[in-house]
Scaffold this active site. Sequence first.
Site, PDB file in Angstrom:
ATOM      1  N   ASP A  61      55.191  64.526  26.557  1.00  0.00           N
ATOM      2  CA  ASP A  61      53.993  64.060  26.625  1.00  0.00           C
ATOM      3  C   ASP A  61      53.050  65.106  26.469  1.00  0.00           C
ATOM      4  OD1 ASP A  61      53.387  64.265  29.449  1.00  0.00           O
ATOM      5  OD2 ASP A  61      54.899  62.794  29.868  1.00  0.00           O
ATOM      6  N   TYR A  62      51.695  64.823  26.509  1.00  0.00           N
ATOM      7  CA  TYR A  62      50.626  65.613  26.669  1.00  0.00           C
ATOM      8  C   TYR A  62      50.387  66.439  27.598  1.00  0.00           C
ATOM      9  CZ  TYR A  62      45.454  66.593  25.961  1.00  0.00           C
ATOM     10  OH  TYR A  62      44.210  67.439  25.751  1.00  0.00           O
TER      11      TYR A  62
END
Length: 268
Positions: free
Chosen positions: A118-119
Site C-alpha cells: 500500500d501507499y
Amino acid sequence: MAKEKNITKQSEDLVRLNKFLSHNSTYSRREADKIIEEGRVSIDGKVVTNLATKVSENHLVKIDKKVIKADKNRMYTVIVYNKPKGELVTKSDPQGRKTIYDTLGKKYKHFLPIGRLDYASEGVILLSDSVDVVNKLMHSNLERIYKLKVDGEVDHKVEKAMLEGLELEDASEGAHEKSKIKSMTFAPFVAYQILSTNNNFSKLKVAISEGKNRELRRFFGHFGLNVMDLKRLEFGGISLNNLPTGKSRYLNKEEYRNLRKYLNSDDD
C-alpha cells in the site's frame, strides 16, 4: 469436416485473446482489451472486438499489421523494486498521486506487479513481463518477510493469534476506507520475532505465506495496534540485497534458477 476436426483439436489449447496478447507481446491484459475494443486486432484476417474471443497458437493473430506469434520458449524477466513510501502500485491514479511506474520509467511500463504494497508501505516489490509468472507467484504460498512497527505492546493475545491464526467477521480495522473486503481469515504466521515491545510501540519481524489485502494492517488493527511502519524485506527468498530505495535490479542467476525450479514444480 476436416476443418471441424481441426477446430475440435485446437479447442483444448484455446486461451482468451487478451491473455494470448499479453503473454506474447508487450501489452498488459488491460491494454490488450483496449486495443481489441479499438478494432486493432485481427484473427485470420478478420478484425475482432469481442473481449471473450479465444484463440490458439494456430491462429494468425495481428495487432495492426504486426503478426503476434505464440512462443512457448519466450524468456521472461523479473525485477526487484525497492518501493519507497508514498508511491502507489498501479499504472495510473485518478488523484494524480505518484506510482511506481513514474519512477521505473517507460522501460518497465508493460511489467506487472506480483502482489501489492500500500501507499504507506515500502520494500520488495517483484514485477514481471510474464502474466503466467505473475499469476503463479501472486497466488503462491511463498514466504513474505516483513519488518514492522506498531503503536503499542504485543501481548499474549497477539502472539496467540500469530501462532494459531485468526478468523474475523469484521477485519475493517486497518483496511482502506473504500475496501469492500470485510471478513478475513489469517493463517498462522510462518514465523515471528518480537524485536522490542513496550506500551508506546513494538518492533517485529514476521513471515507470512499469504498476500491478502492489507493483511498485516488488518491483523494488528484488530488488536488496536496501528501499523506505523511496514517494510517487506523478502518475497519467496528474493531480498533487496542492499538495493537503494526507489531503485530496481534484475534477479541474479541463482534467483532465476530457484524461480524456474519453483515454476516447474506442481506447487501452488
